[in-house]
Design a protein around this motif. Sequence first.
Motif, mmCIF file in Angstrom:
data_model
loop_
_atom_site.group_PDB
_atom_site.id
_atom_site.type_symbol
_atom_site.label_atom_id
_atom_site.label_comp_id
_atom_site.label_asym_id
_atom_site.label_seq_id
_atom_site.Cartn_x
_atom_site.Cartn_y
_atom_site.Cartn_z
ATOM 1 N N TRP A 167 55.689 44.345 37.479
ATOM 2 C CA TRP A 167 56.906 43.551 37.636
ATOM 3 C C TRP A 167 57.226 42.777 36.355
ATOM 4 O O TRP A 167 58.394 42.663 35.964
ATOM 5 N N ARG A 174 64.404 43.339 31.254
ATOM 6 C CA ARG A 174 65.722 42.929 31.735
ATOM 7 C C ARG A 174 66.125 41.576 31.154
ATOM 8 O O ARG A 174 67.303 41.344 30.831
ATOM 9 N N THR A 189 68.071 35.239 35.192
ATOM 10 C CA THR A 189 67.299 36.447 35.476
ATOM 11 C C THR A 189 65.812 36.144 35.552
ATOM 12 O O THR A 189 65.109 36.633 36.448
ATOM 13 N N GLY A 193 63.751 36.539 38.951
ATOM 14 C CA GLY A 193 62.736 37.582 38.875
ATOM 15 C C GLY A 193 61.322 37.041 39.002
ATOM 16 O O GLY A 193 60.465 37.690 39.612
ATOM 17 N N ARG A 297 76.287 42.509 33.735
ATOM 18 C CA ARG A 297 74.880 42.665 34.053
ATOM 19 C C ARG A 297 74.441 44.098 33.783
ATOM 20 O O ARG A 297 75.107 45.038 34.209
ATOM 21 N N LEU A 300 70.005 47.849 37.016
ATOM 22 C CA LEU A 300 68.583 47.671 37.292
ATOM 23 C C LEU A 300 67.765 48.893 36.888
ATOM 24 O O LEU A 300 66.599 48.771 36.517
ATOM 25 N N ARG A 301 68.383 50.071 36.970
ATOM 26 C CA ARG A 301 67.642 51.289 36.641
ATOM 27 C C ARG A 301 67.228 51.338 35.175
ATOM 28 O O ARG A 301 66.317 52.089 34.811
ATOM 29 N N SER A 303 65.669 49.075 33.579
ATOM 30 C CA SER A 303 64.336 48.468 33.449
ATOM 31 C C SER A 303 63.281 49.185 34.279
ATOM 32 O O SER A 303 62.105 48.814 34.209
#
Length: 469
Positions: A167, A174, A189, A193, A297, A300-301, A303
């Motif tokens: 993670w 990111r 973020t 996160g 933004r 997400l893919r 990262s």
Amino acid sequence: MSGPMALEPGGAEQDTLALRPPAVLRPPRALPADDTTLTMRLPRPVPDQEEVDRLAADLADRIGPAVHPYEVAALLEAEGLPTDVIRRRYGHPNLFSLASALYERVPRTFPDLAPAPDPWRPDTVRCLLRGVLFALPGLAYLLVAPLGQAARHAPALIAAGVVSWAWGQALGHRAHLRLATGRHEAGRTLLTGAVLGAALATATAAVVAGGGPVVLAAAAQSLYLAAASVLLVLARERLLLAALTPLIAGAALLPWREPGPVPRLGLPLLALAATLATTGRVLRGVLGTPPVPGARRPPLRASLPYGLFGLAAASLVLLEGRQHPYAVIVLTVSMGPAEWLLYRYRGRSVAALRATATPTAFLLRSAGLLALCLLAHLLPLTPAALLTGADPAALLLLAATLWTALLLQAFGIAWPPALICLTAAGCAALVTLLRLPPGPAALPLCCAAAALCLSVCVLWLLGRPAVHA
């Protein structure tokens, strides 16, 4: 004959001329545009060689670097030489004629350019400090281990640590993407996160352990790793070192005296509280910056491969740690110098780009640079492996795998190292768990294959000049 009809002598001729219309004056015939009659009639100026030589000597340092007479003409025009002076003093019909004469007289001299500054010059102190900070949290296990059954709680803590590692890799990537849009966006973020990552890691430990006090230990571990990731992304290494001072002090007392159960448990908790407080203060300052309106933004893919690489790297290190626990400490500390070498590789690649003229020559330099960096990274690990009792071959191959994967990631190439490392970790884990041949040699063999594939990817993808331009 006399009378009014009589005419005076010559009067009829005068009357006749008076009755004629006046003569029309025609303009002179215009010369054609290419008629050089007038030009040929003008005297040609004779160049004054002495005056031209004197002017060339005066302006030699400024005429020498010129690559065309037009540059000399621009220089003379900037000096304010009028046409009449050029004709009268130097004997040339115009500015360009004088410029050509000066250009021919002064030899070409190009000054040596100062070496360009290295855009990837690393911060040596910071890189070394990061390596130390990666290893310092292990002191907490050294302090707390005698208070409980460490072997019993190890699987849950290891599972939580692997999740936190994966993670943290994705979150760090990111957050750096968000830093490009604004510090406020990166702070949001990191805050979101970090909380989600700590909760996910703690939940994983609870599932593995089935509840109990180990969940609290896993929660403390996950909170620290999340907070430390935030400080490292925001380049607050010195603040993190200051927050870990109680932990360092407690570990320093162990060789001299038994601290007792209260210091053993209290000092790690104090370090955790200091880390969380420092992280909260830093995030508050970052979130206090004005947001960037309309900031987009990143998906997400983007990262995802970084998180998968973190999962693979944690698994490989865990497999090595099962056989040689001290090898994990060596690998962790070496991540600081490894980061320094990543910067050096990028800086040397830019220098090689300036020094080579063909793609083949640059590829050869890239291959030599990769070999040199790997040698610099692996050479100090050899005596460390011998001192800790680890298998030097396994440790060096694993270190080579991790460094080449990080090198590709530093250039934004994420999927190849993630897939290669995942394949190596999966094969080694499968052989280890099922106790298949070659047994303990599975990890070195898988790391050797992964390091070879990653090195080929480095030469294929980073051996092109366009990547470093």
